[in-house]
Design an enzyme around this catalytic site. Structure first.
Site, PDB file in Angstrom:
ATOM      1  N   TYR A  84      36.920  37.258  33.293  1.00  0.00           N
ATOM      2  CA  TYR A  84      37.935  36.250  33.628  1.00  0.00           C
ATOM      3  C   TYR A  84      37.938  35.043  32.691  1.00  0.00           C
ATOM      4  O   TYR A  84      39.015  34.565  32.314  1.00  0.00           O
ATOM      5  CB  TYR A  84      37.799  35.842  35.091  1.00  0.00           C
ATOM      6  CG  TYR A  84      38.464  36.860  35.996  1.00  0.00           C
ATOM      7  CD1 TYR A  84      39.815  36.763  36.314  1.00  0.00           C
ATOM      8  CD2 TYR A  84      37.748  37.933  36.513  1.00  0.00           C
ATOM      9  CE1 TYR A  84      40.429  37.709  37.112  1.00  0.00           C
ATOM     10  CE2 TYR A  84      38.349  38.887  37.311  1.00  0.00           C
ATOM     11  CZ  TYR A  84      39.693  38.769  37.607  1.00  0.00           C
ATOM     12  OH  TYR A  84      40.314  39.716  38.392  1.00  0.00           O
ATOM     13  N   GLU A 123      37.903  41.492  44.450  1.00  0.00           N
ATOM     14  CA  GLU A 123      37.308  42.644  43.773  1.00  0.00           C
ATOM     15  C   GLU A 123      35.858  42.855  44.192  1.00  0.00           C
ATOM     16  O   GLU A 123      35.397  44.004  44.310  1.00  0.00           O
ATOM     17  CB  GLU A 123      37.432  42.464  42.259  1.00  0.00           C
ATOM     18  CG  GLU A 123      38.880  42.604  41.789  1.00  0.00           C
ATOM     19  CD  GLU A 123      39.215  41.828  40.538  1.00  0.00           C
ATOM     20  OE1 GLU A 123      38.275  41.463  39.786  1.00  0.00           O
ATOM     21  OE2 GLU A 123      40.413  41.560  40.302  1.00  0.00           O
TER      22      GLU A 123
END
Length: 406
Positions: free
Chosen positions: A95, A137
């Site tokens: 990310y 997730e």
């Protein structure tokens, strides 16, 4: 936490995103892969070539900007993306890389229009979104029946139609199969000497849960005649031409939110082409619901699972199967090989299905758009519509009028 000023700055960029979003996201991918080529082992490089992935990211960023202050309307989009990310093993450390390159792409494409205040606002907004996605997730990884990719043996290979082949898979270690939900998919990971990067593709599980194998049914993706610069589907052709019984494949745990929910209503399953795969799993798994499955194919040689569906209908009186052909062959008999000719229309749909049903649909883009238009005309509420798009979603329909969850 976003300040009110930052929120308004992001809202103010929505028109700019509509105009320049695809350019920004295309530049983002080019920039990120130049600096982190290892990420090409995760992303679908064919979708990069066609621009589909860039358009999908632009659509998701636009939806996020429009409804940042109403996160409830983004839950469907977040869930869909989280399942796809989990199937690819996207990790928290990815990310910051994405965020750095996305913000840089915004700045480099928009130039002076991307003021430091706008970049700071988008940095804060991206941080919030990253935390949401990482959390979603993490939950999927924790619930998964196995970690990462696991070796499965191809124990059976069946040609279902001219372009669709099924592979029946068993864990290579002999462990029992974990359960999955009808409609979910698995990722297959392949690396060959002729490919510079590992490639991952998702394939729906086409049989009901509870069997002794996982079955995926793969359509051979040919090079599009309309664009000679695009190649045929790499993994689908490998699976058709080179993977045989006895071979092993790397398989990820099942993922996906497009799953059957028996909610006391009839269930209508609308399958265009290879879109039959998750819907066949649903039809075979349904326990309580009256099921109406409409299968749309081009011609007889494209009619996958014909005998299997005929047997299902004979064995389960709650299941009704109707087949549409676009082209009737010389030896085909209307009313025997198929029940209808031509494309789907409102009148044809009403001929075979009840309106007070939950609608599940999957197939090519044109087919999906046609179904959406018909359901709009029939005023079927959004919370009775469930769909799966094969490939990157090009339009995340969110907001109060399109919320998919009841």
């Amino acid at each position: 936490m976003l300040t009110e000023t930052q929120l308004q700055l992001i809202k103010a960029t929505v028109p700019v995103l509509k105009e320049h979003g695809a350019t920004i996201t295309a530049h983002f991918y080019k920039r990120m892969f130049a600096r982190h080529p290892e990420l090409q082992n995760v992303f679908n490089l064919t979708h990069q070539k066609t621009g589909a992935q860039s358009r999908s990211l632009a659509a998701s960023v636009l939806a996020y900007a429009e409804y940042l202050d109403q996160p409830g309307f983004l839950s469907g989009m977040v869930g869909r993306i989280a399942h796809k990310h989990a199937s690819l093993e996207v990790l928290p450390e990815h990310y910051p890389i994405v965020g750095e390159n996305l913000l840089a792409a915004i700045q480099e494409v928009l130039g002076e229009a991307a003021t430091p205040e706008i970049i700071d606002a988008w940095g804060a907004a991206y941080g919030i979104l990253a935390d949401i996605m990482i959390g979603a997730e993490k939950s999927l990884y924790q619930a998964a029946p196995w970690e990462g990719f696991k070796a499965f043996t191809v124990v059976k290979k069946v040609q279902e139609s001219a372009q669709i082949a099924s592979l029946h898979l068993k864990p290579a270690d002999g462990a029992p199969l974990a359960p999955f939900k009808p409609g979910q998919y698995v990722s297959i990971r392949i690396k060959t000497d002729s490919m510079p990067y590992t490639q991952i593709r998702q394939y729906s599980l086409s049989d009901a849960p509870g069997g002794d194998t996982l079955r995926i049914s793969v359509k051979r993706e040919l090079a599009p005649e309309t664009d000679p610069t695009l190649e045929a589907g790499v993994l689908s052709n490998i699976l058709h031409d080179h993977i045989q019984e006895g071979d092993t494949l790397d398989v990820h745990a099942p993922m996906g939110e497009f799953v059957l929910q028996e909610r006391g209503r009839p269930v209508v399953l609308l399958a265009g082409g290879v879109g039959i795969t998750p819907l066949l799993s649903m039809a075979k798994a349904a326990k309580e619901s009256e099921v109406h499955l409409l299968q749309f194919v081009m011609k007889r040689e494209d009619h996958a699972f014909r005998e299997e569906l005929q047997n299902l209908q004979q064995q389960n009186q709650k299941v009704k199967v109707t087949t549409f052909y676009t082209h009737l062959g010389a030896n085909d008999v209307l009313g025997v090989d198929c029940q209808e000719m031509g494309l789907i229309t409102t009148e044809k749909l009403l001929r075979y299905v009840p309106l007070d049903a939950d609608f599940y649909y999957c197939g090519p883009v044109g087919f999906m758009q046609a179904i959406e238009g018909i359901l709009d005309d029939l005023q079927v509420p959004a919370n009775r519509r469930f769909f799966e798009a094969f490939g990157p979603t090009q339009d995340f329909k969110v907001g109060p009028e399109r919320e998919l969850h009841p």
